[in-house]
Design a protein around this motif. Sequence first.
Motif, PDB file in Angstrom:
ATOM      1  N   TYR A  71       1.163  -0.831   0.188  1.00 34.25           N
ATOM      2  CA  TYR A  71      -0.082  -0.186  -0.109  1.00 34.25           C
ATOM      3  C   TYR A  71       0.342   0.883  -0.231  1.00 34.25           C
ATOM      4  O   TYR A  71       0.445   2.098   0.116  1.00 34.25           O
ATOM      5  CB  TYR A  71      -0.744   0.150   1.305  1.00 34.25           C
ATOM      6  CG  TYR A  71      -0.526   0.269   2.300  1.00 34.25           C
ATOM      7  CD1 TYR A  71      -0.660   1.531   3.501  1.00 34.25           C
ATOM      8  CD2 TYR A  71       0.465  -0.718   3.348  1.00 34.25           C
ATOM      9  CE1 TYR A  71       0.447   1.999   4.083  1.00 34.25           C
ATOM     10  CE2 TYR A  71       0.498  -0.163   4.156  1.00 34.25           C
ATOM     11  CZ  TYR A  71       0.705   1.324   4.920  1.00 34.25           C
ATOM     12  OH  TYR A  71       1.188   0.982   5.965  1.00 34.25           O
TER      13      TYR A  71
ATOM     14  N   VAL B 162      -5.169   4.518   1.566  1.00 34.09           N
ATOM     15  CA  VAL B 162      -5.586   4.243   0.546  1.00 34.09           C
ATOM     16  C   VAL B 162      -6.681   5.248   0.303  1.00 34.09           C
ATOM     17  O   VAL B 162      -7.181   6.324  -1.511  1.00 34.09           O
ATOM     18  CB  VAL B 162      -5.451   3.480  -0.253  1.00 34.09           C
ATOM     19  CG1 VAL B 162      -5.380   2.537  -1.811  1.00 34.09           C
ATOM     20  CG2 VAL B 162      -3.247   2.308   0.133  1.00 34.09           C
TER      21      VAL B 162
ATOM     22  N   CYS C  38       0.400   3.954  -2.379  1.00 28.30           N
ATOM     23  CA  CYS C  38      -0.117   6.140  -2.205  1.00 28.30           C
ATOM     24  C   CYS C  38       1.248   6.947  -2.758  1.00 28.30           C
ATOM     25  O   CYS C  38       0.987   7.787  -3.103  1.00 28.30           O
ATOM     26  CB  CYS C  38       0.398   6.084  -0.689  1.00 28.30           C
ATOM     27  SG  CYS C  38      -0.721   5.140   0.470  1.00 28.30           S
TER      28      CYS C  38
ATOM     29  N   LYS D 224      -6.901  -0.079   3.021  1.00 19.61           N
ATOM     30  CA  LYS D 224      -6.261   0.464   3.832  1.00 19.61           C
ATOM     31  C   LYS D 224      -6.861   1.527   4.080  1.00 19.61           C
ATOM     32  O   LYS D 224      -7.120   2.421   2.207  1.00 19.61           O
ATOM     33  CB  LYS D 224      -5.283   0.939   3.601  1.00 19.61           C
ATOM     34  CG  LYS D 224      -4.111  -0.558   3.627  1.00 19.61           C
ATOM     35  CD  LYS D 224      -3.629  -0.690   5.661  1.00 19.61           C
ATOM     36  CE  LYS D 224      -2.293  -1.692   5.237  1.00 19.61           C
ATOM     37  NZ  LYS D 224      -2.636  -1.493   7.369  1.00 19.61           N
TER      38      LYS D 224
ATOM     39  N   HIS E   1     -10.319  -0.230  -1.246  1.00 17.32           N
ATOM     40  CA  HIS E   1      -9.194  -0.774  -0.522  1.00 17.32           C
ATOM     41  C   HIS E   1      -9.496  -0.659   0.481  1.00 17.32           C
ATOM     42  O   HIS E   1     -10.432   0.047   1.393  1.00 17.32           O
ATOM     43  CB  HIS E   1      -7.732   0.457  -1.019  1.00 17.32           C
ATOM     44  CG  HIS E   1      -6.670  -0.552  -1.008  1.00 17.32           C
ATOM     45  ND1 HIS E   1      -6.125  -0.926   0.199  1.00 17.32           N
ATOM     46  CD2 HIS E   1      -5.580  -1.607  -1.860  1.00 17.32           C
ATOM     47  CE1 HIS E   1      -4.653  -0.824   0.025  1.00 17.32           C
ATOM     48  NE2 HIS E   1      -4.989  -1.598  -1.166  1.00 17.32           N
TER      49      HIS E   1
ATOM     50  N   LEU F 143      -9.521   1.297  -6.307  1.00 16.10           N
ATOM     51  CA  LEU F 143      -9.025   1.785  -4.876  1.00 16.10           C
ATOM     52  C   LEU F 143      -9.790   2.102  -3.629  1.00 16.10           C
ATOM     53  O   LEU F 143      -9.289   2.753  -2.986  1.00 16.10           O
ATOM     54  CB  LEU F 143      -7.909   2.914  -5.190  1.00 16.10           C
ATOM     55  CG  LEU F 143      -6.469   2.001  -5.839  1.00 16.10           C
ATOM     56  CD1 LEU F 143      -5.492   2.859  -6.310  1.00 16.10           C
ATOM     57  CD2 LEU F 143      -6.275   0.829  -5.302  1.00 16.10           C
TER      58      LEU F 143
END
Length: 970
Positions: free
Chosen positions: A124, A161, A128, A158, A156, A153
Motif C-alpha cells: 500500500y 489508500v 500511496c 487501507k 481498498h 482503489l
Amino acid sequence: MGSQGGFGQSKEFLDLIKSIGEARSKAEEDRIVLHEIETLKRRITEPDIPKRKMKEYIIRLVYVEMLGHDASFGYIHAVKMTHDDNIHLKRTGYLAVTLFLNEDHDLIILIVNTIQKDLKSDNYLVVCAALNVVCKLINEETIPAVLPQVVELLGHQKEAVRKKAVMALHRFYQRAPSSVNHLISNFRKKLCDNDPGVMGATLCPLYDLITIDVNAYKDLVASFASILKQVAERRLPKSYDYHQMPAPFIQIKLLKILALLGSGDKKASEQMYTIIGDIMRKCDSTSNIGNAVLYECICCISSMHPNPKLLESAADAIAKFLKSDSHNLKYLGIDALGRLIKLSPEIAEQHQLAVIDCLEDPDDTLKRKTFELLYKMTKSSNVEVIVDRMIDYMININDSHYKTEIASRCVELAEQFAPSNQWFIQTMNRVFEHAGDLVNPKVAHNLMRLIAEGFGEEDDTADSQLRSSAVESYLRIVVEPKLPSTFLQVICWVLGEYGTADGKYSASYITGKLCDVAEAYSTDDTVKAYAISALMKIYSFEIAAGRKVDVLPECQSFIEELLASHSTDLQQRAYELQAILGLDANVATNIMPMDASCEDIEIDRSLSFVNSYVQQSIEKGAQPYIPESERSGMTDVSSFRSQELHEVSSHALRFEAYELPKPVMPSRVSPIEQSSSNELVPAPEPSYHAEMHQVASSVPSVSDTGSLELKLKLDGVQRKWGRPTYSSAAPSTSNADIPKIQNGAPQLDAVSSSSSKAVSYDSRRQQVEISAEKQKLAASLFGGTSKSHKRQSSGSQKVPKTNIPAAEKSHVAKNATSDTAVLERTPQPPPDLLDLDESTVSSSAQSLDPFKQLEGLLDLNQDTSTLTTSDASASGAPDVMSLYGETTLNVQSGGVPNLLPAGRDEANLLSGLAGTPNRDGHGENTVTNPTQQLNKGPNAKESLEKDALVRQLGVTPTGQNPNLFRDLLG
C-alpha cells in the motif's frame, strides 16, 4: 539531513547543506549552487553508479531546483528511479518527478505505465506514492489511463489508500469535470466511510459540487448536521484533536457547506440551529483555532435564515473579538460585523467606539477593513462624515489600486446619499483633485449633467446659485499647478457654459483663464478641444447679447495655433470659432442658445429641409439621386442577401460551394446521356437549404433535360466554400436553461431592547473618560446611542407608493398562493455515520411547514399543500447506504415568495421607474426624458438640506438605491 531509508548520507552532501545555510549573500549562494551543478553534471553521467549514490544525487538535484536553478539535465534519472523495485528508491523518484515536472512535460508519458503498475501493487505504500503522483502530474489526456484503477482503489482495505483515491478523483474533477461526472455518486458513498480521514477528504469535492448546484444536495443537510454534531461531541479519535479542539478543520469545512445549503432556505436552516449554537458555546476563544471555528460559525449564521438567539450569540462573539488586543482578532471582528450588519443594523451601534478605534489604528490592513464596514453602513445621516474620512485617507496613501477603489466608493456614496448639490459638487472636486485620472470618466459626465440640470425644480434662483458656486470654485482650483485631464475637461465645460451667466466675471477674464489652461496643458488635445469649445460658447453669448467681442492676444494666438494643428478635430473647432466671430446676434443666438444644454434635439432623418433645393436642381437638369441598391443592380437593399445567393454572374468571383457532379448513368441510359452526365453541370437553382435537408435517394431521378443529379448526404458537413454554416440536419447540442428557483429569505425581526443589551467595549477602559471628540465622531457615524431616536428617524423617511390596480393585486396574491405549494419528503432519522459501535436511535422529527411562520409577514391567505411521501420499505432500522445510492434523486421544490429584507433601503421599491435625461460633455444638446418629481420628507427645505435620500446623477441605478438623485431631476 538525516539518513534516508537506512542509507547514510555522504560528508560531501552534508557539507553542501551546511555551506548553503551559512551563505551570507545571494551571490555566494549562487556560486555554491553553480559549483554543485557542474559537479552533478560530471558525476551523474558516470557508468555503474551505485543506487545509494544515485539517490543522493537526485536529492541534491532537488536542492538545486528549490534554490531557483535549472537541473533539467537530471530529470531523466529521476524518471528512471521511479521504475526501481526498491520502495525507498521508488518513493524518492516519485518525489523528485513531482517537484521537477509539470502535467504538460514531455517526460510524463514515460511514467504513466509505471503508475498503472504501481496502482495495482500489493504494497500500500507503493500505491500511496503512485496516487500522490497521480494528483500532481496526470493531465486531462492521461486521466482515462489511470481512472479505472483509481476508482477501484476507493474500496481498498487501507484507509490511507481510500483517502488518497478520493483526493485523486477530486483532482480529476478539477481538471476535467466531464471525465468523472458519472462517478459523482462515489463522493456520497465515501461520506459514510468508517474512517474519519476518508470522510474529511470527501468534504472537499462535495463543497465544490454544492457551490455549483446547491439544490441537488439539499437532501444531505441532515447528514452534514449529524456529522458535525458527532465531531463536536468528541466522538472522533483523539488523534484528530488540535489544541484540544475536536477535528477543527473538519468542523470549518462542514460549516462552510452548511452555510451554502442554508442560504435562503428556512427549512434547511432549522436543522442547523441547534448544532451551531452548541459549537459556539463550546468553542475555546483562548486559542487561534478556537477563534477560527467561532468566526466560521458567525459566517454561517450570516448566510442562513436568521435566528434571533444565534444573532445574539454572534454579537457577543464579535464583542470579544473587538475587545482583544490582537490586531488579527480585531480584523475578524470588523469582518464579522460587516456580515451581520445586513441582518441586524443595531449591532453596529453597540460597538461604535470600537469601530472608531479601529479606524484610527496605525495598522493599515485593519483600517482598510474598517472603511469597508463604514461603506456598508453608510446612510444619509452619516454620509458626510464617512466620505470626508475616506477622502482624507485616500490623500495619504500611495497605492494607486486601492486609491482607485476608495475614489469609486466615495463617488458612489456621494451619488446615493448626498444631502445637497453643493456638498456633492465640493466632494467631487476633492475626489477629482486628489484621485486624478483614476476616477471613472462617467463621473465627470454625471457631474456636468448635475450642474446643468440643477435642482430639477422651477426655482431658477437656486439653480443659478448652484452654477455660480461651481464657477467660483473652479476659478480657484484652475490655478493649481497639476490637475488631472478629466477634471480639466469639467472645469472648461462649466466655465464655457456658465462663466459669464451671472455677470460677475467678464468674458475677457474667463477667456484668459481658458487660454491659460490650454497653454499649461498643451500636450493634451482633449483639454484643448474643451477649451476651444468653451471659447466658442463665450463669444457666441457675447455676440447674442449685443456686446462687442474683444479677442485677447493670447486667445488669438491659441486660435491660430489650432488652425494649423495636425488634429482635424482641433482644426474644425478653430474654423468654426472664426466663422462665429463674424456672425450677427440673431444667427449666434440660434447657433449657441444660452443654457440650452438640456433641451431636446429634434432630428430630421429624412432631410426634408433640402427637398425644395433638390426639386429646383432637378428642374434645371441635374441628375436625380440613384440609391446604392439600384446602382449595384439590386432593386431592394433588404433583399440583398437573398439575391446574392441566387445571382450567377459570369464576370465576378463566386464564393458559394462547387456544384455537385453528375453521377454515372445506369446501363439503361443511352451513351449520349452517360457522357453528358459526367460533366459538372450547374444546377438550375443552387438552393443549399433544400439540398441539406434531403437525403440521397437510392434510385436517381431523371431531370427534364435527361441528365441525373446525385444528391450527396451533407448532414453535419461543414460548407468549406460558401458561408460558414452546418447542415440543419446536424443534431442540436444546445441545452435548455434550467430554471433556478430563488428562495427569498424574510428579514429577521429586530431583537427587542430588553434582550439586546449594549456590550461594553473594554472593561479595562471603563475607568478612562472618553474624549468629547470621539463621542462627537461616534454620534456622527452612528447617529448617537439612543435606539428609540434611531428608529424614529429611520421611520420618518417616506417612500413614494406605486399605484397597483386591484386586478394586479389579486393576481399577485393568487400567484403567491400557488407558488407556496412545497413537495416534502418524510425525513429519515439521520444516521450515526461515524460511531458504528452504538445502535442508531431513530427519531421522527416533526415536519414543520417553513411558510407557516411567514403568515404574519405576508398579507396573503394561502393554503400550503404538502405532499408527503414515505418509503416503501417497512423495515424499522434505517438503511444508511441507501441514502447514497447511485440512483438519481428527484429534488422538487416549490416557489417561495421573495420577501424584501428589512435591512435594505426602502427606495428599492422604485427600481422600475423611468431613467433620467442624458447629457453631452461638450455642451451639445441631447435627447432627454422628463421624470416624475418625488415628494420627500415633511417639507421640501428640510428634505433638501439634511435628509435627501438619493440624488439621481444619470448613472445606472444600483441595487441598493435605484433612485439616484431623482428628487433633483423632477
